[in-house]
Design an enzyme around this catalytic site. Structure first.
Site: not given
Length: 471
Positions: A273, A443-446
């Protein structure tokens, strides 16, 4: 220095017929001296990078029956990013070639057999001819292509887990003469020096014109070496880019090894994502600095990489990476990967520890990496260790674009062209400043929006006041 990787040579011991007779006899007879066993080693397709699942045989430096000495190049293998020479760690004889030039083999599969003595060559050939792998390789070997075309690649089924063999993989800069790049195997270069043969006058018979040992030997036998300086060939038709008319419209062309690797990475990136943040940076001060130090060999790419690395030191989360979806890593080094377009693919040479290296050394390193990349001579650690990626299309006049996040990294920054722009000054006046657009995909997870915004503000301050870039 050439990089070296450990590869695995299988060491099956094949019992002789005398040994088999000894085993079938009873145990009551006189004790016999154990017979000497033949030693045949399998040479496996090496894993030249962490992402490599199969390799293509570019050329065999040695022929069947040739005697090998420890450290000699045996075969040139094309991985997903580079061509590398495989050297043997053993003395012996190249008894049987199981995968021919132009064919593809899975990592860990046998590509040849190495006999310890000349008497064991026939035994090895017999073993190779009965091998299922040899039969499969023969069936899949593509038909020879014309010299002006790339050999088509085949897509194999998922390979077995990689095996590592005791051989060395090395890579070196190709020879060059009068501006023309000459691609030759390391052994061919060594032989050319010994025989005093100018590589510029040798026509390569290997794939894509690569010069192999037999080409040098033939050139040495054909004519005596002249003591006159080599003739310039910089304007030779042989070095011109292929004409577009060589492309046959309507044909289906299989991916090259590099294109296959790029395709796999791009598809893999779809599972991450991502989001994008853009920023406008004024570059007048950076442009002025570049003009002052350009004559010292400094490149704009190195300046951008250095500025990015300095900004990342203050925002380590933007330099982090998430690989398993459950945790992320604050990378201990800032390694800036920079996208480089190549014929039939894309590669990202890495400027390692860019925050710690001075701008002059960084520029020299970048030029070296580009030369090696275009010669397909990069070592794995020179293209797969990036922690943050730059993609610059500004030299083509592109003002803005979005880049796809490479798997295993946290962010990539797309850099557009610096262009004169009419702007309003703080005192309400109209002025003209050079500005460029940068867009970061993360990376939108991080990494979150506030993280990127803070990073871009820091980057803008460094570029707009670049005095620290030359420290």
């Amino acid at each position: 220095m050439a990089g070296v990787a450990q590869l695995h040579l299988g060491t099956p011991f094949l019992p002789s017929s005398a040994s088999l007779r000894g085993r079938s006899s009873g145990s009551g007879g006189p004790r016999r001296t154990p017979p000497i066993q033949a030693k045949i080693r399998e040479i496996f397709m090496p894993a030249l990078s962490s992402t490599m699942t199969e390799g293509k045989i570019v050329s065999w430096v040695k022929a069947e029956g040739d005697k090998l000495s420890k450290g000699e190049s045996v075969v040139v293998v094309e991985s997903d990013k580079a061509d590398m020479d495989v050297e043997t760690f053993y003395d012996g004889y190249l008894a049987a070639i199981m995968v021919e030039e132009g064919a593809v083999a899975a990592v860990g599969s046998a590509i040849a057999l190495l006999a310890e003595t000349e008497d064991e060559i026939s035994l090895a050939k017999s073993q190779a001819s009965s091998s299922p792998a040899a039969a499969l390789a023969a069936a899949e070997t593509p038909a020879p292509s014309s010299p002006s075309e790339f050999a088509p690649e085949t897509v194999s089924s998922p390979p077995p887990s990689p095996k590592f063999s005791q051989a060395a993989v090395s890579s070196a800069h190709p020879a060059s003469e009068s501006g023309r790049r000459i691609v030759a195997t390391p052994y061919a270069k060594k032989l050319a020096k010994e025989l005093k043969v100018e590589l510029g006058s040798v026509a390569g018979s290997g794939p894509m014109g690569r010069i192999v040992a037999k080409d040098v030997e033939a050139a040495a036998a054909a004519a005596p070496v002249s003591s006159a300086p080599p003739k310039s060939i910089s304007d030779s038709a042989a070095v011109k880019a292929p004409a577009s008319s060589a492309i046959q419209l309507g044909t289906v062309v299989p991916f090259t090894t590099m294109q296959g690797a790029v395709s796999k990475n791009m598809v893999e990136s779809l599972s991450v994502p991502t989001f994008r943040v853009g920023y406008t940076i004024t570059t007048d001060a950076l442009d002025s600095l570049y003009k002052k130090i350009k004559s010292k060999g400094v490149t704009m790419t190195a300046l951008l990489a250095k500025a990015t690395a300095m900004a990342l030191t203050k925002h380590p989360v933007v330099n982090s990476s998430c690989r398993d979806g459950k945790s992320f890593t604050y990378n201990s080094s800032i390694n800036i990967a920079v996208a480089v377009a190549m014929d039939g693919g894309l590669i990202t040479p890495v400027l390692q520890d860019a925050d710690k290296v001075d701008i002059y050394s960084l520029s020299r390193k970048w030029k070296e990496l580009v030369d090696k990349a275009r010669a397909k001579q990069l070592q794995p650690h020179e293209y797969n260790t990036g922690t943050f990626t730059l993609s610059n299309l500004g030299m083509f006049g592109v003002d803005r674009f979005d880049a796809i996040l490479p798997p295993g990294t946290g962010a990539i920054m797309a850099v557009g062209a610096s262009q004169p722009t009419v702007v309003a000054t703080k005192d309400g006046r109209i002025g003209v400043k050079s500005q460029m657009q940068v867009n970061v995909t993360a990376d939108h997870r991080v990494i979150y929006g506030a993280d990127l915004a803070a990073f871009l503000q820091t980057l803008a301050k460094i570029i707009e006041d670049p005095k620290d870039l030359t420290l």
